[in-house]
Design an enzyme around this catalytic site. Structure first.
Site, short mmCIF file in Angstrom:
data_model
loop_
_atom_site.label_atom_id
_atom_site.label_comp_id
_atom_site.label_asym_id
_atom_site.label_seq_id
_atom_site.Cartn_x
_atom_site.Cartn_y
_atom_site.Cartn_z
N SER A 144 0.86 -1.12 0.03
CA SER A 144 0.17 -0.01 -0.01
C SER A 144 0.92 1.08 -0.02
O SER A 144 1.82 1.36 0.70
CB SER A 144 -0.99 -0.03 1.24
OG SER A 144 -1.45 1.46 1.30
N TYR A 157 -2.74 -0.81 10.03
CA TYR A 157 -2.58 -1.23 8.56
C TYR A 157 -1.46 -0.68 7.85
O TYR A 157 -0.51 -1.41 6.86
CB TYR A 157 -3.90 -0.50 7.89
CG TYR A 157 -3.90 -0.72 6.50
CD1 TYR A 157 -4.37 -1.83 5.74
CD2 TYR A 157 -3.63 0.44 5.61
CE1 TYR A 157 -4.43 -2.14 4.51
CE2 TYR A 157 -3.75 0.33 4.07
CZ TYR A 157 -3.97 -1.07 3.70
OH TYR A 157 -4.00 -1.33 2.29
N1 LIG Z 1 -8.61 0.30 -2.30
C1 LIG Z 1 -7.29 0.92 -1.83
O1 LIG Z 1 -7.14 1.90 -1.85
C2 LIG Z 1 -6.06 0.10 -1.62
C3 LIG Z 1 -4.93 0.85 -1.64
C4 LIG Z 1 -3.60 0.17 -1.40
C5 LIG Z 1 -3.76 -1.19 -1.26
N2 LIG Z 1 -4.64 -1.67 -1.29
C6 LIG Z 1 -4.63 -2.96 -0.83
O2 LIG Z 1 -5.29 -3.86 -2.04
C7 LIG Z 1 -5.88 -5.09 -1.55
C8 LIG Z 1 -7.46 -5.14 -1.83
O3 LIG Z 1 -7.96 -4.10 -1.29
P1 LIG Z 1 -9.58 -3.71 -1.70
O4 LIG Z 1 -9.64 -2.10 -1.62
O5 LIG Z 1 -9.98 -4.51 -2.47
O6 LIG Z 1 -10.13 -4.07 -0.07
P2 LIG Z 1 -11.03 -5.24 0.49
O7 LIG Z 1 -11.14 -4.96 1.94
O8 LIG Z 1 -12.54 -4.99 -0.23
O9 LIG Z 1 -10.51 -6.38 -0.10
C9 LIG Z 1 -9.87 -7.39 1.05
C10 LIG Z 1 -10.23 -8.71 0.76
O10 LIG Z 1 -9.65 -9.61 1.56
C11 LIG Z 1 -10.67 -10.62 1.91
N3 LIG Z 1 -10.19 -11.18 3.44
C12 LIG Z 1 -10.19 -10.17 4.60
N4 LIG Z 1 -9.79 -10.94 5.58
C13 LIG Z 1 -9.39 -12.33 4.98
C14 LIG Z 1 -8.81 -13.41 5.82
N5 LIG Z 1 -8.43 -13.63 6.77
N6 LIG Z 1 -8.68 -14.48 4.66
C15 LIG Z 1 -9.06 -14.50 3.41
N7 LIG Z 1 -9.57 -13.39 2.92
C16 LIG Z 1 -9.69 -12.30 3.77
C17 LIG Z 1 -12.02 -9.83 1.94
O11 LIG Z 1 -12.92 -10.63 2.24
C18 LIG Z 1 -11.81 -9.08 0.92
O12 LIG Z 1 -12.40 -9.76 -0.32
C19 LIG Z 1 -5.69 -5.34 -0.07
O13 LIG Z 1 -4.41 -5.96 0.22
C20 LIG Z 1 -5.27 -3.79 0.39
O14 LIG Z 1 -4.54 -3.48 1.44
C21 LIG Z 1 -5.99 -1.28 -1.25
#
Ligand SMILES: NC(=O)c1ccc[n+]([C@@H]2O[C@H](COP(=O)([O-])OP(=O)(O)OC[C@H]3O[C@@H](n4cnc5c(N)ncnc54)[C@H](O)[C@@H]3O)[C@@H](O)[C@H]2O)c1
Length: 251
Positions: A144, A157
Site C-alpha cells: 500500500s 494497517y
Molecule cells: N483500495 C485501496 O485504496 C487500496 C490501496 C492500497 C492497497 N490496497 C490493498 O489492496 C488489496 C485489496 O483492497 P480492496 O480495496 O479490494 O479491499 P477489500 O477489503 O475489499 O479486500 C480485501 C479482501 O480480503 C478478504 N479478506 C479479509 N480478511 C481475510 C482473511 N482472513 N482471509 C481471506 N480473505 C480475507 C476480504 O473478504 C476481501 O475480499 C488489499 O491488500 C489492500 O490492502 C488497497
C-alpha cells in the site's frame, strides 16, 4: 495470452481489487483459484469467470490459519494440477474504521497483523512445494502506498503493509534458488467499491489531483502491473516494489 497453462491462486479474490485481479489473470489464460474468507463472494467471482469461458474455481480461506491455507493450496492442486502464481491480496482494509492510534483495540491490532502479515507467510508456505515441483513461480504481495506517507487513522494497517515489503525482500532471497520471484505491487488509493465506507469521493478526488495522471484510480489500473509480475516478462525481477498510483509518489 501470457499465462496460458498457468495456475493462479488469488487471496481476497471475492470482491474489490482482488476480483479484478482474478478476472485479468483468467483473461490472460490462467486457471484461477478464487480464495476468500467470504466464500460466497469468491464463488460468485469464479462463476463470472467460468461463464465467460475461462477457468476458475473457488474456496473459502482464512489466510491467518495454517490449516486453512494448506487446504486452499490443496484445493488448487486438486482442481488444476499445481500452482504457478500466488497473489497475496487478502487484507484487513475496507472493513477497518479510521481512528486515532490510541483508540485501536489490541484485538484489532493483532488481527490486522495476523491477516496482513502472517497471512502472506502462511500462504507462501502453502504454495511453495507445488511451485518448486513445477520449476518456479511468481508471488505478488499487495502492499500500500500509505507506507510512504504515513497513516490516516490506520496505523496498524500502515505498519502491516511495511511488513509486507520486508516479507517480500526476505522471501525473494530464500526462494530465488527455486526460480520463484517475489515482488510487492503497491496500489495508490483505489476506488475498489468496497472501501467506500471509509473513503469519500472528495478524498478520492483530492488524491487524483496529486497524480501526474489526474484521475481516480480504479482496480483496472492495477491489472497491467499484476500481469507483468505474474508472467515470464518479470523473470529477472525479484524483491522489488512496483508502485502503481498514476505518479502520485516517486519512490
Ligand atoms: N483500495 C485501496 O485504496 C487500496 C490501496 C492500497 C492497497 N490496497 C490493498 O489492496 C488489496 C485489496 O483492497 P480492496 O480495496 O479490494 O479491499 P477489500 O477489503 O475489499 O479486500 C480485501 C479482501 O480480503 C478478504 N479478506 C479479509 N480478511 C481475510 C482473511 N482472513 N482471509 C481471506 N480473505 C480475507 C476480504 O473478504 C476481501 O475480499 C488489499 O491488500 C489492500 O490492502 C488497497
Amino acid at each position: 495470452m501470457r499465462l496460458e497453462g498457468r495456475v493462479a491462486v488469488v487471496t481476497g479474490g471475492g470482491r474489490g481489487i482482488g476480483a479484478a485481479y482474478c478476472k485479468a489473470l483468467a483473461e490472460e489464460g490462467a486457471a484461477v483459484m478464487v480464495a476468500d474468507i467470504d466464500g460466497t463472494g469468491a464463488a460468485e467471482v469464479a462463476r463470472e469467470i467460468t461463464a465467460s469461458g475461462k477457468r476458475a474455481a473457488s474456496c473459502t480461506v482464512d489466510v491467518s490459519s495454517k490449516q486453512s491455507t494448506s487446504a486452499m493450496a490443496q484445493a488448487a492442486v486438486d482442481a488444476f494440477g499445481g500452482i504457478d502464481i500466488l497473489v497475496n491480496n487478502a487484507a484487513m482494509y475496507a472493513n477497518l474504521t479510521r481512528k486515532g492510534f490510541e483508540d485501536i483495540s489490541i484485538d484489532e491490532f493483532d488481527r490486522v497483523m495476523a491477516v496482513n502479515v502472517k497471512g502472506i507467510w502462511l500462504c507462501t508456505m502453502a504454495v511453495a512445494p507445488s511451485m518448486r515441483q513445477r520449476g518456479g513461480g511468481r508471488i505478488v504481495n499487495i502492499g500500500s502506498g500509505s507506507v510512504f506517507v504515513g497513516g490516516n487513522g490506520l496505523v496498524h494497517y500502515v505498519a502491516s503493509k511495511m511488513g509486507v515489503i520486508g516479507l517480500t525482500r526476505a522471501l525473494a532471497r530464500e526462494l530465488g534458488g527455486d526460480k520463484i520471484c517475489v515482488n510487492t505491487l503497491i496500489p495508490g488509493l483505489t476506488d475498489s467499491s468496497s472501501n467506500r465506507a471509509n473513503t469519500t469521493t472528495a478524498y478520492l478526488e483530492s488524491e487524483a489531483k496529486q497524480r501526474c495522471i489526474e484521475k481516480i484510480q480504479t482496480p483496472e489500473d492495477l491489472v497491467g502491473p499484476l500481469i507483468f509480475l505474474s508472467s515470464d516478462d518479470s523473470h529477472f525481477v525479484s524483491g522489488q516494489n512496483l508502485n502503481c498510483d498514476g505518479g502520485r509518489l516517486f519512490i
